[in-house]
Design an enzyme around this catalytic site. Structure first.
Site, PDB file in Angstrom:
ATOM      1  CD  GLU A 271      38.131  28.088  37.997  1.00  0.00           C
ATOM      2  OE1 GLU A 271      36.970  27.828  38.358  1.00  0.00           O
ATOM      3  OE2 GLU A 271      38.504  29.234  37.699  1.00  0.00           O
ATOM      4  NE  ARG A 486      43.660  37.858  32.288  1.00  0.00           N
ATOM      5  CZ  ARG A 486      42.902  36.770  32.417  1.00  0.00           C
ATOM      6  NH1 ARG A 486      42.819  36.149  33.572  1.00  0.00           N
ATOM      7  NH2 ARG A 486      42.208  36.315  31.399  1.00  0.00           N
ATOM      8  CE  LYS A 496      38.196  28.581  31.710  1.00  0.00           C
ATOM      9  NZ  LYS A 496      38.413  27.987  33.042  1.00  0.00           N
TER      10      LYS A 496
END
Length: 775
Positions: A271, A486, A496
Site C-alpha cells: 500500500e 511475518r 506505520k
C-alpha cells in the site's frame, strides 16, 4: 547523449532517477514530458520547482490529446493551475471539449483559476463539519471516520489544498479530543478459525520468542527451492488443499497456461501509504526470490485503493527500496490500472445476486457479531441503480457501501467491496468517488495479472475463503493464496501508525530516522542491502511469526561491511599530541591499506605531522591495572606509521583538565614492542558523527505487560548522541552520501545525506563487534 539529457531534465523535475529511467522507457510519455518541461522552462526562464514538476508529470502521463499540451503547460508554468485538483479538472475539461478553440473564460471558471481559498475559509469549513458531527465524534473519538470531515470540507471548498484541509482537520480534532490514548489506539486481534482438513503444513506455534532458534544456514535460493516442493505447479492450482473448484475451473486454468506459458508469477503488492520496513524486506525477498528461483516473473503492484492515505513520495520510496534491495520488477502496475474492470465486475456481481448496496454505517459493522444487513435481500435492479448512484456521487461518505454475500473464516459476514470517498486519487484524480476495498480488489488484480502464487503474510489467512469465493463467483481465473509468517524485531515498532506517532512526538526526525527499522532508515544508517537480504535468508520462510533479535541483523551487516567498507581513521574525543622530536621538517605521507587483511585492494594516503590527535580515552595519567594505552612509562605505537610515542609532558588548563600532551617518538623497531597501537589523525577534517543506540529500552515496547505506559513512554534517552566536532583523516574528503567506511577501532560508519561540501556527517552503522552488555 539525448537519453542522458532527458534523464537530467526529468530528475530536475523532482523524479527519482529510477522513476526517470522508467519514464524514458515509455517513448510516448517521455516525449510528451520532455516537450512539457521544455516549454515550462521557456516560460519560467528558470529551473522548475518540484511542485510544478509533479504537475507537469501528471499532465504528460494523463493527457490524451497532445494538441492541448502547450495550452495546459502555459497554465501550469504561470501557476494559474497549481494543484492536483485543478489539473484533474483541466484534463477533464479538454477531454470533454475536443473541438477548437477552447473558451478560456469557461475553462478557467471550471478549473478554479484565480480562486483563492484562505486559511480562514478552510478553518470555518472544517469547524462547520466538526460541529455537524460533534456528538458522535466525542463518543467515537479517533475511531470516527475523519474522511467524512475532510470530504464535507472539500465539498464546501472545491479548490482548497487537500493537504491544508487534512492539516486543519487534524489540528481541530486534536484540540477537541486531546492526544490519543491507548484506548484510541486499540485494535482487537482477529482470530482465524481452523480450516477443516487443514494439513500439518502449518506449525502449531505462532510466535518465535527466541529469534536465534530459527537462524538457518541455507541460502535464500536454496530455501525457496525447497519451499517450492510444497507449492503447486502453475496450472495445478486445484491440487492445493482447500482450493475451491467449479465446473469452469479446468477451462480457466487451461486458458491461464496458454497466457503464461506455465511460468511462475508472483507479485509484491504494498500500500503506498507509508515507508517499507524490515518485515517488507522479507516479503520482497520471498516474492521476487521465489519467482527468480523458478525462472518466473514478479510484478510490483501498488495497492492504491485508499486515496486519503496515499502520497506520491510513498510510491517513489517503495519503488526505490525494491530496486535498492537488488530486484527489478517484471512490470510496475497499480490497482487503479484496473478500476474500470473492477467496477464492471462489481456490476456483474450484483447481477448474479452475489452483492448488494447496504446503508449500515461503519460503526454498525464493527465487532465480532454485527447485525445482518436489513438490505441483504433487496432486489438486484434496486442495487444496480443505487450502485450507479454511488458512482455518480449521490451519497455522502458512509451512507452506502457495496457488500458481497459471503461469510469469511473469522466469522466476518458480507465484507465491503466498494465505499464512497470524496478524495482525489493520486493517479485518477476526481474520476472516481467510489473505491474498491482490499477484500474485493486483491484477488481480482491477481487474476487479471495471472499470478500463480499469491504470497502473503499469515494475518490474511482469514481472507483466503473470500479470495477463492470472489474469483469463482465471477467465473474468472483463480490463483492460489499461500500464507507465511511475518518478520518482526525486538526493541522496535514497525507499524506505520506508530511511526507517525513517533514523528509527531519528536522522538524521531522522520520515516528515515536511522533509529527506526524502515528500509529508508536502514539505508540512511548505512545498512547494505546485501546484509538485509542475507538476514532474510537466515530467518527463512516459515509459517510461524518470527521475532528476531536486532544483533542478528547487525551481525549480517558486519559480515558485508568487513569486506566492502575501506578503512579510515577518526577521533571522536580529540586530544592534541605534539611530537617534540618529529623526524622531518614537514609532514610525512603515510600509505594506509584500504583493507589491512588484503593489501591487493589498494592503499590511501594520509599526512603524518608533528601535531596529531588521539582519542582522549587512549591516555590516562593514572591508569588502572591492565590498561595498555598511553600513560607515564608506557609508550604506544601509532598505527601504520612505524613510530612509537612516549609521554614527556602533560599540558593542563586552569581548571586542571588535560589540554594536550608532549611526546617523543622513535621507530617501532628501535626498541621494545609497545603493548598497544592506537589510531590517530593529523591535519584532519572536522565532521559531525551521530552515534545510535536502540530507540526503546524494553524488548517488546508495544506489550502493555512489559511497558504499561505505552511505547512512547519507553524511549531510550541515549538513543542518539551527536559528536559535533569529531576529526577524520583527509582520505574521506570526497566521500558521497551513503559511502561506507570502517573507522579503525570505532566501528562502521556511513555518510549521511545531511552532509555538505566541507562538512561531512557520518552515521555509525554498527560497532565493530556485538556489545556484550546487550541482552
Amino acid at each position: 547523449m539525448a537519453a542522458l539529457d532527458s534523464l537530467s531534465l526529468f530528475t530536475g523535475l523532482g523524479l527519482s532517477e529510477q522513476k526517470a529511467r522508467e519514464t524514458l522507457k515509455n517513448t510516448v510519455l517521455s516525449a510528451q514530458l520532455r516537450e512539457a518541461a521544455t516549454q515550462a522552462q521557456q516560460t519560467l526562464g528558470s529551473s522548475i520547482d518540484k511542485a510544478t514538476g509533479t504537475l507537469l508529470y501528471g499532465l504528460a502521463s494523463r493527457l490524451r490529446d497532445p494538441r492541448r499540451l502547450s495550452f495546459l503547460v502555459s497554465y501550469i508554468a504561470s501557476r494559474k493551475i497549481h494543484t492536483e485538483t485543478q489539473l484533474s479538472a483541466a484534463l477533464e475539461y479538454v477531454q470533454s471539449h475536443p473541438l477548437d478553440p477552447i473558451n478560456t473564460e469557461d475553462f478557467e471558471q471550471e478549473c478554479g483559476v484565480g480562486v483563492v481559498v484562505t486559511p480562514e475559509q478552510i478553518e470555518e469549513a472544517v469547524e462547520a463539519a466538526i460541529n455537524r458531527h460533534r456528538a458522535k465524534l466525542l463518543v467515537e473519538r479517533y475511531h470516527f471516520n475523519m474522511g467524512l470531515l475532510m470530504g464535507e470540507a472539500r465539498a464546501a471548498l472545491r479548490w482548497a489544498d487537500g493537504k491544508m484541509i487534512k492539516h486543519e482537520v487534524d489540528m481541530q480534532v486534536l484540540h477537541l479530543l486531546g492526544p490519543k490514548t491507548e484506548t484510541d489506539l486499540e485494535k482487537k486481534p482477529k482470530v482465524a478459525k481452523a480450516r477443516p482438513g487443514e494439513t500439518d503444513r502449518r506449525t502449531a506455534k505462532d510466535v518465535v520468542e527466541n529469534g536465534e532458534a530459527v537462524v538457518q544456514t541455507l541460502s535464500l535460493m536454496e530455501q525457496l527451492r525447497g519451499e517450492a516442493l510444497k507449492f503447486h505447479k502453475p496450472g495445478e492450482n486445484y491440487k492445493t488443499p482447500g482450493y475451491v473448484t467449479t465446473p469452469h475451473t479446468m477451462d480457466l486454468l487451461k486458458q491461464h497456461l496458454e497466457i503464461t506459458g506455465g511460468q511462475v508469477r508472483t507479485r509484491f503488492p504494498p500500500e503506498p501509504n507509508g515507508i517499507l520496513h524490515i518485515g517488507h524486506a522479507k516479503a520482497i525477498n520471498f516474492n521476487f526470490g521465489y519467482a527468480k528461483a523458478n525462472n518466473g516473473i514478479c510484478f510490483l503492484r501498488f495497492d492504491d485503493t485508499n486515496p486519503e492515505k496515499e502520497e506520491a513520495k510513498f510510491f517513489t520510496a517503495i519503488y526505490d527500496m525494491v530496486a535498492w534491495l537488488g530486484y527489478t520488477p517484471y512490470k510496475v502496475t497499480y490497482a487503479s490500472d484496473y478500476f474500470d474492470q473492477l467496477y464492471a465486475w462489481a456490476v456483474e456481481l450484483i447481477c448474479r445476486g452475489q452483492a448488494y448496496v447496504c446503508h449500515q454505517r461503519g460503526e454498525e459493522l464493527k465487532g465480532h457479531n454485527p447485525l445482518p444487513s436489513p438490505w441483504r435481500d433487496r432486489p438486484t435492479e434496486e442495487s444496480l441503480l443505487l450502485f450507479e448512484a454511488m458512482r455518480k456521487g449521490k451519497f455522502a461518505e458512509g451512507e452506502a457501501t457495496l457488500r458481497m454475500k459471503l461469510v469469511m473464516e473469522d466469522g466476518k459476514m458480507d465484507p465491503v467491496a466498494y465505499r464512497v470517498k470524496y478524495t482525489p486519487h493520486h493517479r485518477t484524480g476526481d474520476t472516481w468517488c467510489i473505491y474498491p476495498t482490499y477484500d474485493y480488489t486483491h484477488c481480482l488484480c491477481d487474476s487479471i495479472e495471472h499470478i500463480t502464487h499469491s504470497l502473503c503474510t499469515k494475518e490474511f489467512q482469514a481472507r483466503r475463503s473470500s479470495y477463492f469465493w470472489l474469483c469463482n463467483a465471477l467465473d474468472v481465473y483463480c490463483p492460489v493464496q499461500w500464507e507465511y509468517g511475518r518478520l518482526n524485531l525486538h526493541y522496535a515498532v514497525v507499524s506505520k501508525r506508530k511511526i507517525l506517532q513517533l514523528v509527531a512526538a519528536g522522538a524521531v526526525r522522520d520515516w528515515d530516522d536511522p533509529r527506526l527499522f524502515t528500509l529508508t532508515a536502514l539505508r540512511r544508517r548505512g545498512f547494505p542491502p546485501e546484509a538485509i537480504n542475507n538476514f532474510c535468508a537466515r530467518v527463512g520462510v516459515t509459517v510461524a511469526q518470527t521475532t528476531m533479535e536486532p544483533h542478528l541483523l547487525e551481525a549480517c551487516v558486519r559480515d558485508v561491511l568487513n569486506d566492502t567498507a575501506p578503512r579510515a581513521m577518526a577521533v571522536l574525543e580529540p586530544l592534541q599530541v605534539v611530537i617534540t622530536n618529529f623526524p622531518a621538517a614537514k609532514a610525512l605521507d603515510i600509505q594506509v591499506p584500504n583493507f589491512p587483511a588484503d593489501e591487493t585492494k589498494g592503499f590511501h594516503q594520509v599526512p603524518f605531522g608533528s601535531n596529531v590527535f588521539i582519542e582522549r580515552t587512549d591516555f590516562k595519567e593514572e591508569p588502572e591495572p591492565g590498561y595498555k594505552r598511553l600513560a607515564w612509562g608506557q609508550p604506544v605505537g601509532l598505527r601504520h606509521t612505524g613510530y612509537v610515542i612516549e609521554l614527556q609532558h602533560v599540558v593542563k588548563g586552569p581548571s586542571g583538565c588535560v589540554e594536550s600532551l608532549k611526546v617523543t617518538c622513535r621507530h617501532a623497531d628501535a626498541g621494545e614492542k609497545p603493548k598497544a597501537f592506537i589510531h590517530w589523525v593529523s591535519q584532519p577534517l572536522t565532521c559531525e558523527i551521530r552515534l545510535y543506540e536502540r530507540l526503546f529500552q524494553h524488548k517488546n515496547p508495544e506489550d502493555p505487560a512489559e511497558v504499561p505506559g505505552g511505547f512512547l513512554s519507553d524511549l531510550n534517552p541515549a538513543s542518539l548522541q551527536v559528536v559535533e566536532a569529531a576529526l577524520v583523516d583527509c582520505s574521506v574528503a570526497l566521500a558521497k552520501p551513503f559511502d561506507k567506511f570502517q573507522f579503525e577501532r570505532l566501528g562502521y560508519f556511513s555518510v549521511d545525506p545531511d552532509s555538505n561540501q566541507g562538512q561531512l556527517v557520518f552515521n555509525r552503522t554498527v560497532t565493530l563487534k556485538e556489545d556484550p552488555g546487550k541482552v
